[in-house]
Design a protein around this motif. Sequence first.
Motif, PDB file in Angstrom:
ATOM      1  N   PHE A 105       0.833  -1.206   0.000  1.00 16.12           N
ATOM      2  CA  PHE A 105       0.000   0.000   0.000  1.00 16.12           C
ATOM      3  C   PHE A 105       0.866   1.254   0.000  1.00 16.12           C
ATOM      4  O   PHE A 105       0.610   2.200  -0.734  1.00 16.12           O
ATOM      5  CB  PHE A 105      -0.935  -0.015   1.207  1.00 16.12           C
ATOM      6  N   ALA A 106       1.913   1.243   0.816  1.00 14.26           N
ATOM      7  CA  ALA A 106       2.824   2.393   0.872  1.00 14.26           C
ATOM      8  C   ALA A 106       3.482   2.634  -0.486  1.00 14.26           C
ATOM      9  O   ALA A 106       3.606   3.784  -0.930  1.00 14.26           O
ATOM     10  CB  ALA A 106       3.883   2.163   1.948  1.00 14.26           C
ATOM     11  N   LYS A 107       3.886   1.572  -1.174  1.00 14.29           N
ATOM     12  CA  LYS A 107       4.494   1.725  -2.508  1.00 14.29           C
ATOM     13  C   LYS A 107       3.503   2.337  -3.486  1.00 14.29           C
ATOM     14  O   LYS A 107       3.874   3.160  -4.323  1.00 14.29           O
ATOM     15  CB  LYS A 107       4.967   0.366  -3.034  1.00 14.29           C
ATOM     16  N   ASP A 108       2.224   1.932  -3.386  1.00 12.03           N
ATOM     17  CA  ASP A 108       1.216   2.457  -4.297  1.00 12.03           C
ATOM     18  C   ASP A 108       0.888   3.919  -4.024  1.00 12.03           C
ATOM     19  O   ASP A 108       0.350   4.605  -4.892  1.00 12.03           O
ATOM     20  CB  ASP A 108      -0.046   1.602  -4.233  1.00 12.03           C
ATOM     21  N   ASN A 120      -4.748   8.729  -9.289  1.00  8.08           N
ATOM     22  CA  ASN A 120      -3.707   7.832  -8.763  1.00  8.08           C
ATOM     23  C   ASN A 120      -4.089   7.285  -7.385  1.00  8.08           C
ATOM     24  O   ASN A 120      -3.857   6.113  -7.091  1.00  8.08           O
ATOM     25  CB  ASN A 120      -2.359   8.540  -8.684  1.00  8.08           C
ATOM     26  N   PHE A 121      -4.664   8.143  -6.556  1.00 17.12           N
ATOM     27  CA  PHE A 121      -5.115   7.676  -5.236  1.00 17.12           C
ATOM     28  C   PHE A 121      -6.195   6.602  -5.374  1.00 17.12           C
ATOM     29  O   PHE A 121      -6.138   5.563  -4.718  1.00 17.12           O
ATOM     30  CB  PHE A 121      -5.659   8.842  -4.393  1.00 17.12           C
ATOM     31  N   LYS A 151      -6.677  -1.145  -5.823  1.00 16.54           N
ATOM     32  CA  LYS A 151      -5.747  -2.278  -5.710  1.00 16.54           C
ATOM     33  C   LYS A 151      -5.807  -2.924  -4.333  1.00 16.54           C
ATOM     34  O   LYS A 151      -5.568  -4.116  -4.191  1.00 16.54           O
ATOM     35  CB  LYS A 151      -4.303  -1.807  -5.934  1.00 16.54           C
ATOM     36  N   HIS A 152      -6.103  -2.133  -3.318  1.00 15.51           N
ATOM     37  CA  HIS A 152      -6.063  -2.624  -1.937  1.00 15.51           C
ATOM     38  C   HIS A 152      -7.456  -2.745  -1.311  1.00 15.51           C
ATOM     39  O   HIS A 152      -7.597  -2.717  -0.095  1.00 15.51           O
ATOM     40  CB  HIS A 152      -5.166  -1.714  -1.095  1.00 15.51           C
TER      41      HIS A 152
END
Length: 194
Positions: A86-89, A129-130, A136-137
């Motif tokens: 999640f942090a990478k995304d 992007n957010f 994705k999560h």
Amino acid sequence: MSENKEELKEEQINQEEVEQNVETQEVHEETNEPKELTLEEKIAELEAKLKESEDKYFRVHADFENIKKRLEKEKYQAIDYASEKFAKDLLAPIDTLEMALAAEEAAKEVPAEELLAKLKEGVELTIKNFYTAFEKHDISIVETEGEFDPNFHNAVMQVDSTEHEDGQIVQALQKGYLFKDRLLRPAMVSICKK
């Protein structure tokens, strides 16, 4: 006499067979039955078996303890780094915001309307992007259309509305979010009161 000779011969043959059977039986008994062990030999044999069993136990116990420690370490690492993906995304939206700030510095000679349009485009791209990272999560937006649900909505005001029925959501004031099936934040809404 010939009958006696034959009887003697038969007796001799029978006696030879019996002797052979006895010898064969003795040989089988010797090979099948171990010789009698003395008490000291039995004790030594049992002590050797006990020592072997203890060694096996200690090895298995040591292996178990090593596996237990490794699994414990892996569990804590999994917990510590659970949010890594999640942090990478979230890095992409941060990069987009930083590019928007850098573009503002370079665009000092650009007319205000053009700068405002580029700034709006940058913010829209950042929001996109957010939402991509959220998708994705398994983070989704709480629906605010229709009936008020106190499990997902927080009613902060009541308004009169001719277009809505009593208890329906009139307006979403702040978006709410779900993580899978768990509520991260309720949607802040106004509801119709008649």
